[in-house]
Write an enzyme that holds these catalytic residues in place. Sequence first.
Site, mmCIF file in Angstrom:
data_model
loop_
_atom_site.group_PDB
_atom_site.id
_atom_site.type_symbol
_atom_site.label_atom_id
_atom_site.label_comp_id
_atom_site.label_asym_id
_atom_site.label_seq_id
_atom_site.Cartn_x
_atom_site.Cartn_y
_atom_site.Cartn_z
ATOM 1 N N SER A 26 -53.358 -11.198 23.800
ATOM 2 C CA SER A 26 -54.809 -11.440 23.857
ATOM 3 C C SER A 26 -55.478 -10.123 24.254
ATOM 4 O O SER A 26 -54.823 -9.259 24.863
ATOM 5 C CB SER A 26 -55.123 -12.510 24.903
ATOM 6 O OG SER A 26 -56.506 -12.480 25.216
ATOM 7 N N TYR A 63 -53.324 -17.268 32.808
ATOM 8 C CA TYR A 63 -53.295 -16.855 31.405
ATOM 9 C C TYR A 63 -53.208 -15.339 31.260
ATOM 10 O O TYR A 63 -52.416 -14.811 30.483
ATOM 11 C CB TYR A 63 -54.581 -17.375 30.770
ATOM 12 C CG TYR A 63 -54.731 -17.189 29.283
ATOM 13 C CD1 TYR A 63 -54.143 -18.082 28.396
ATOM 14 C CD2 TYR A 63 -55.509 -16.154 28.764
ATOM 15 C CE1 TYR A 63 -54.317 -17.939 27.026
ATOM 16 C CE2 TYR A 63 -55.690 -16.016 27.403
ATOM 17 C CZ TYR A 63 -55.098 -16.900 26.537
ATOM 18 O OH TYR A 63 -55.277 -16.765 25.178
HETATM 19 N N1 LIG Z 1 -58.731 -18.906 20.328
HETATM 20 C C1 LIG Z 1 -58.874 -17.797 21.033
HETATM 21 O O1 LIG Z 1 -59.991 -17.389 21.390
HETATM 22 C C2 LIG Z 1 -57.659 -16.995 21.418
HETATM 23 C C3 LIG Z 1 -57.845 -15.667 21.867
HETATM 24 C C4 LIG Z 1 -56.732 -14.921 22.216
HETATM 25 C C5 LIG Z 1 -55.468 -15.469 22.125
HETATM 26 N N2 LIG Z 1 -55.310 -16.751 21.697
HETATM 27 C C6 LIG Z 1 -53.953 -17.286 21.642
HETATM 28 O O2 LIG Z 1 -53.682 -17.768 20.356
HETATM 29 C C7 LIG Z 1 -52.696 -18.803 20.435
HETATM 30 C C8 LIG Z 1 -53.194 -20.008 19.648
HETATM 31 O O3 LIG Z 1 -54.404 -20.461 20.219
HETATM 32 P P1 LIG Z 1 -55.458 -21.306 19.378
HETATM 33 O O4 LIG Z 1 -56.790 -20.824 19.787
HETATM 34 O O5 LIG Z 1 -55.074 -21.331 17.955
HETATM 35 O O6 LIG Z 1 -55.243 -22.732 20.075
HETATM 36 P P2 LIG Z 1 -54.962 -24.165 19.437
HETATM 37 O O7 LIG Z 1 -55.025 -25.129 20.568
HETATM 38 O O8 LIG Z 1 -55.817 -24.399 18.261
HETATM 39 O O9 LIG Z 1 -53.430 -24.037 18.954
HETATM 40 C C9 LIG Z 1 -52.363 -24.013 19.868
HETATM 41 C C10 LIG Z 1 -51.268 -24.951 19.405
HETATM 42 O O10 LIG Z 1 -50.190 -24.860 20.347
HETATM 43 C C11 LIG Z 1 -49.685 -26.177 20.522
HETATM 44 N N3 LIG Z 1 -48.962 -26.274 21.790
HETATM 45 C C12 LIG Z 1 -49.498 -26.344 23.041
HETATM 46 N N4 LIG Z 1 -48.510 -26.469 23.947
HETATM 47 C C13 LIG Z 1 -47.347 -26.474 23.253
HETATM 48 C C14 LIG Z 1 -45.987 -26.580 23.632
HETATM 49 N N5 LIG Z 1 -45.623 -26.740 24.914
HETATM 50 N N6 LIG Z 1 -45.035 -26.534 22.666
HETATM 51 C C15 LIG Z 1 -45.389 -26.404 21.366
HETATM 52 N N7 LIG Z 1 -46.655 -26.319 20.948
HETATM 53 C C16 LIG Z 1 -47.628 -26.348 21.887
HETATM 54 C C17 LIG Z 1 -50.917 -27.071 20.478
HETATM 55 O O11 LIG Z 1 -50.568 -28.425 20.233
HETATM 56 C C18 LIG Z 1 -51.718 -26.427 19.364
HETATM 57 O O12 LIG Z 1 -51.393 -26.998 18.110
HETATM 58 C C19 LIG Z 1 -52.497 -19.073 21.927
HETATM 59 O O13 LIG Z 1 -51.351 -18.388 22.360
HETATM 60 C C20 LIG Z 1 -53.722 -18.476 22.560
HETATM 61 O O14 LIG Z 1 -53.490 -18.052 23.874
HETATM 62 C C21 LIG Z 1 -56.371 -17.523 21.332
#
Ligand SMILES: NC(=O)c1ccc[n+]([C@@H]2O[C@H](COP(=O)([O-])OP(=O)(O)OC[C@H]3O[C@@H](n4cnc5c(N)ncnc54)[C@H](O)[C@@H]3O)[C@@H](O)[C@H]2O)c1
Length: 265
Positions: free
Chosen positions: A142, A154
Amino acid sequence: MANQLQAEGTAVITGGASGIGAATALRFAALGMRVAVLDVNRQAGEAIRAQLGEGASFHMCDVSDAAAVERVAATIEQEGPPVRMLFTSAGLIPNCESVLDMDMDAHERMWRVNYFGTVHACRSFGRRMALLRRGNIVTVSSINSFMPLPLPAYNPGKAAISRLTQLLAVELGRQGVRVNSVAPTYVMTPPLRQRMEAGLRDERKMMAVHALDQLPTPEDIAEAVAFLCSDSARAITGVTLPVDSGWLAAVSYKTYAGGVPWGEG
Ligand SMILES: NC(=O)c1ccc[n+]([C@@H]2O[C@H](COP(=O)([O-])OP(=O)(O)OC[C@H]3O[C@@H](n4cnc5c(N)ncnc54)[C@H](O)[C@@H]3O)[C@@H](O)[C@H]2O)c1
């Protein structure tokens, strides 16, 4: 770029049922790879699988459970074709809290899913790639791995993922496996949208600290992942690539105490 990515074999996406993981699963399916999604959300996972074409699979799997990840890796290995790509997108997104007052159970859970989940997937699938002397791993860090944000479970976890990425890049580099990370800024996926709607993220503040006037989409992140896995990136390993609409460049610049008289955009 499509023809520069070795578009054969299996692409494994943890957290592929939603958001960035789902967009990446669709991108790799479009490139011709067989996609395997690991997620804890069965309904969304099955819905994505149905969009991923022939041979795609969904595996109900909590990545914080090392044995469960290893079982799924063995199943995918038996079903073939070999895993050529791993993207570790499974993760929990928190709300703001202080170190002194944070909920320690939630803190531990976040480390178990975000950090240990990444470790487990990299170990199970990375080992197999190393034996075949070929593969690409992309972890999800991130922007806050570069600078502090008030997200005490986080934020250090994402910094740890970037460092882990470097360790793995060196361990696996001579075995034909590249390991990189993507570092998104705010991306409008379901957890962020929910927080915006609940008033826990301020759109004006969010946009004020980027160089560009738009945020990356999940598809923009998927495109960066596809690049990192392509032959065009054959000399790149161990990096954390910001996909951040210029957040890293802008965040300190735009808060300069002297102000920016030519306008803040
Ligand atoms: N959206 C943002 O602004 C952002 C910014 C920086 C980093 N990220 C990172 O991107 C990644 C995806 O985030 P996103 O925004 O797409 O979120 P999201 O919630 O849309 O997708 C995350 C997925 O992970 C799954 N998940 C959660 N816990 C789990 C577990 N224990 N085992 C297996 N699957 C699990 C959820 O069911 C979900 O489908 C994350 O690592 C997040 O930290 C997101």
